[in-house]
Design a protein around this motif. Structure first.
Motif, PDB file in Angstrom:
ATOM      1  N   ALA A 168     -16.080  43.638  61.569  1.00 54.62           N
ATOM      2  CA  ALA A 168     -17.713  44.520  61.780  1.00 54.62           C
ATOM      3  C   ALA A 168     -18.465  43.754  60.694  1.00 54.62           C
ATOM      4  N   TYR A 179     -19.385  47.274  64.852  1.00 56.10           N
ATOM      5  CA  TYR A 179     -17.968  47.431  64.832  1.00 56.10           C
ATOM      6  C   TYR A 179     -17.962  46.514  66.137  1.00 56.10           C
ATOM      7  N   TYR A 180     -15.995  45.071  66.041  1.00 53.41           N
ATOM      8  CA  TYR A 180     -16.271  44.429  66.527  1.00 53.41           C
ATOM      9  C   TYR A 180     -14.550  44.659  67.351  1.00 53.41           C
ATOM     10  N   ASP A 189     -11.545  47.417  68.859  1.00 56.79           N
ATOM     11  CA  ASP A 189     -11.372  48.711  69.235  1.00 56.79           C
ATOM     12  C   ASP A 189     -10.623  50.207  67.744  1.00 56.79           C
ATOM     13  N   LYS A 215     -12.649  51.556  65.068  1.00 54.20           N
ATOM     14  CA  LYS A 215     -13.596  52.988  65.183  1.00 54.20           C
ATOM     15  C   LYS A 215     -12.890  53.467  64.415  1.00 54.20           C
ATOM     16  N   GLY A 216     -13.469  54.383  64.426  1.00 54.62           N
ATOM     17  CA  GLY A 216     -13.481  56.039  63.917  1.00 54.62           C
ATOM     18  C   GLY A 216     -12.411  55.584  62.194  1.00 54.62           C
ATOM     19  N   ARG A 217     -11.817  54.576  62.224  1.00 52.36           N
ATOM     20  CA  ARG A 217     -10.934  54.388  60.936  1.00 52.36           C
ATOM     21  C   ARG A 217     -11.605  53.609  59.618  1.00 52.36           C
ATOM     22  N   THR A 225     -15.236  52.120  58.066  1.00 55.99           N
ATOM     23  CA  THR A 225     -16.961  52.204  57.547  1.00 55.99           C
ATOM     24  C   THR A 225     -17.668  50.938  57.022  1.00 55.99           C
TER      25      THR A 225
END
Length: 123
Positions: free
Chosen positions: A49, A59-60, A62, A65-67, A69
């Protein structure tokens, strides 16, 4: 040369959380983009990221993502990577890098690097 110091790594069980910090010696974060990368044994360093000098996160992967920050505290000249729901595949040495150029997933874009902090995910 700008110094960057990572901290916050350690051993965590699968599903656990860690918060990594990257503190810089730069006078101000204005104009400075900071990225988080990771490198597992036998693998190339990969971008995780980046947070731009305007505060925009990128965010680079997948898989994170969502986990994960990314955030920053300009006053503390520190960038954070909050990692939740950690998996064994997240285990690596995590590095932060800085650049005046732009956020990028290419390591060559970054002019300064920290020494890394180890993240181990194991039960």
């Amino acid at each position: 040369q700008v110094q960057l110091v990572e901290s916050g790594g350690g051993l965590v069980q699968p599903g656990g959380s860690l918060s990594l910090s990257c503190t810089t010696s730069i006078y101000t974060l204005n104009g400075w983009n900071i990225g988080w990368f990771r490198q597992a044994p036998g693998k190339e360093r990969e971008a995780v990221a980046c947070i731009s000098h305007t505060g925009s996160p990128i965010y680079y992967l997948d898989s994170i993502k969502g986990r994960f920050t990314i955030s920053r505290d300009k006053a503390k000249k520190t960038v954070y990577l909050q990692m939740n729901g950690l998996k064994s595949t997240d285990a690596a040495v995590y590095y932060c890098g800085g650049t005046f150029s732009r956020c990028s997933d290419d390591t060559w874009e970054y002019s300064d690097w920290g020494q890394g902090t180890q993240v181990t995910v194991s039960s």
